[in-house]
Motif scaffolding. Structure first.
Motif, mmCIF file in Angstrom:
data_model
loop_
_atom_site.group_PDB
_atom_site.id
_atom_site.type_symbol
_atom_site.label_atom_id
_atom_site.label_comp_id
_atom_site.label_asym_id
_atom_site.label_seq_id
_atom_site.Cartn_x
_atom_site.Cartn_y
_atom_site.Cartn_z
ATOM 1 N N ASN A 184 -12.891 8.826 -2.798
ATOM 2 C CA ASN A 184 -13.381 7.601 -2.180
ATOM 3 C C ASN A 184 -14.204 6.748 -3.141
ATOM 4 O OD1 ASN A 184 -12.201 8.182 0.287
ATOM 5 N ND2 ASN A 184 -14.021 9.228 1.071
ATOM 6 N N HIS A 227 -5.628 6.265 -6.053
ATOM 7 C CA HIS A 227 -6.854 6.694 -5.383
ATOM 8 C C HIS A 227 -7.065 8.186 -5.612
ATOM 9 C CE1 HIS A 227 -9.972 6.474 -2.238
ATOM 10 N NE2 HIS A 227 -9.528 7.660 -1.859
ATOM 11 N N ASN A 244 0.837 -1.204 0.000
ATOM 12 C CA ASN A 244 0.000 0.000 0.000
ATOM 13 C C ASN A 244 0.869 1.250 0.000
ATOM 14 O OD1 ASN A 244 0.571 0.995 2.651
ATOM 15 N ND2 ASN A 244 -0.931 -0.384 3.535
ATOM 16 N N ALA A 249 -3.814 5.475 0.515
ATOM 17 C CA ALA A 249 -4.938 4.818 -0.155
ATOM 18 C C ALA A 249 -4.540 4.177 -1.475
ATOM 19 C CB ALA A 249 -6.067 5.820 -0.385
#
Length: 513
Positions: free
Chosen positions: A479, A476, A409, A417
């Protein structure tokens, strides 16, 4: 007071010298009596007059008021007999009806809300653009491809039945574009789906694509032991039946399970023998009817374990004939353990028996195999995963498959994100495929590619294994929105030592809610 008594009292009260004679006293008494008589008569006349006035005035007012009230009540009753609200009816009635209507609507809304309490709805739109390089010249549909897929899911808890929790699940899917899957399959590739997102439910024409109900199943979660105290229960029996995606219950993996966010090539999404090797026997849309019984033990939570048994319809497409005599039977044991200073790892061991598997020569026979799926966190931002599958029975193009990979990540580069994932796959050609020789598709037919164009892919001697590598970066943005550049590389396609190496560049966009 009587006249005589009054006279006697006055006489007693007078001094002796005040009365000159008995005659004067008698006259005085008579006068007093006359006055009293007059007063009594006048009093009687006044009482009669008052009563007459009262009888003449008061009843008339009351009667008028009563009549008015009766008329008003009649109008109210008549208006209440109708459900419609009118401007000609009493104001009180219209207000009462309006208030009653509002209360009923509120109650209906509350009932609907209570009935949908706990509803979970999800929706996503995934679009993929891919461009190949290294495919033989003239490959049909081997140029750049674009496709999209939309998914909508809904999970609704039902009213508990005693201690039993219940829910229903539905999944709708639609899409257009087959991506690069067809040209790779035509060239004899084992990893026949470099774009696992590609989906189209339609006839021959892409313009006729329709939405389908992919999944619709019911699940009951029964706390164990039977009749025990539910809050203290740490064991659960789950029963599920309906039309479903088998990979929602078997061969799951935390970092290689979702083609819309993780790896695109199908060999990294599920066990290659089950998915690309078609051992699951799903319909053309990737779903099938079945039944799953699962026992979950959480007595040592967070270290849990589960055993599951599934029986599914299988066959060619959605023709689920011979279900009771030749279904797909799958059993799995899984556990969640803690290693590396308490970091979570999930480990699954499973086996299957396919009652209507397709052999190399196109015939139908019983096939079977086993596999392992594992994922283990090594740090806050690193997770390793791996799968292994091996055929135990059946003549198929490849009989062993190994995939390994990792995901990191973005916390290591201040993009928490984001994520980057990389994987490599090895698909070993079977001895039966070696013996058969020549490029063949997974249905056992000769390679459908044009022989004059793909001479290198026809009548070759298979050797070794097909190898696949993939790397992606998930960026990302919000959201609900993510972009993922993707790169795939395929060596020795279909275990053909003369096949050209192929590359695929791709870009995936996903909107989710």
């Amino acid at each position: 007071m009587k006249p005589l008594a009054l006279a006697a009292a006055l006489f007693a009260a007078l001094p002796a010298h005040a009365a000159s004679s008995e005659a004067d006293l008698t006259k005085l008494i008579q006068k007093l009596n006359e006055r009293l008589d007059n007063l009594e008569k006048r009093n009687a006349e006044l009482e009669k007059q008052i009563q007459a006035d009262h009888a003449a005035k008061v009843p008339a007012d009351i009667e008028k008021r009563v009549q008015s009230l009766e008329q008003a009540q009649e109008q109210v009753n008549k208006a209440l007999d109708s459900d419609e609200i009118s401007q000609y009816e009493p104001d009180l009635t219209s207000r009462l009806k309006a208030a009653e209507k509002d209360v009923l609507e509120t109650r209906k809304a509350v009932k609907r809300t209570e009935g949908l309490e706990g509803l979970k709805v999800g929706a996503s739109l995934t679009t993929v653009a891919q461009m190949p390089s290294g495919l033989p010249k003239g490959t049909a549909d081997g140029n750049s491809q674009l496709n999209y897929r939309a998914d909508v899911t809904a999970e609704l808890p039902l009213e508990p039945f005693g201690n039993v929790d219940q829910k229903i699940f539905a999944h709708f899917r639609m899409g257009q574009g087959l991506g690069l899957n067809s040209p790779f399959a035509n060239l004899g590739a084992f990893a026949s789906a470099p774009n696992a997102v590609a989906f189209r439910a339609s006839g021959a024409s892409p313009d006729d694509s329709v939405a389908i109900l992919g999944q619709a199943w019911y699940q009951a979660a029964i706390p164990l032991p039977f009749g025990g105290f539910k809050p203290r229960s740490r064991e659960t029996l789950e029963l599920t039946f309906g039309k479903m995606d088998i990979f929602g219950f078997f061969d799951r993996n935390a970092r290689a399970n979702d083609e819309s966010r993780q790896f695109l090539n199908s060999i990294f999404v599920h066990n290659p023998l089950l998915d690309a090797g078609r051992q699951v026997g799903v319909d053309a849309n990737g779903f099938q009817p079945g039944f799953v019984a699962s026992y979950l033990n959480e007595t040592r939570k967070p270290q849990t374990w589960r055993v599951s048994l599934g029986v599914f319809g299988t066959g060619v497409g959605a023709n689920y004939q011979r279900f009771f005599s030749s279904p797909l039977i799958m059993a799995q044991a899984e556990t969640s353990l803690r290693f590396f200073d308490g970091l979570t790892g999930n480990y699954r061991l499973y086996a299957w028996q396919q009652g209507q598997g397709t052999e190399l020569d196109g015939s139908t026979a019983s096939q079977g195999g086993w596999g392992i799926s594992a994922d283990q966190r090594l740090g806050d931002g690193v997770t390793l995963f791996g799968r292994y599958g091996q055929m135990a029975k059946g003549k198929v193009p490849f009989d062993r498959a190994l995939t390994l990979g990792a995901e990191f990540n973005g916390s290591y580069w201040d993009r928490g994100a984001d994520a980057i994932g990389g994987a490599a796959g090895w698909l070993q050609a079977s001895d039966d495929y070696h013996a058969a020789g020549g490029a063949r598709d997974l249905l056992g037919n000769d390679n459908p590619a044009d022989a004059s164009t793909f001479t290198d892919n026809i009548n070759f001697t298979p050797s070794g294994a097909e190898r696949v590598a993939e790397i992606y970066y998930r960026y990302h943005i919000t959201n609900q929105f993510e972009l993922s550049p993707d790169f795939q590389y395929v060596w020795r396609m279909g275990a053909n030592p003369a096949a050209s190496n192929a590359m695929v560049l791709g870009l995936r966009a996903q909107l989710s809610y």
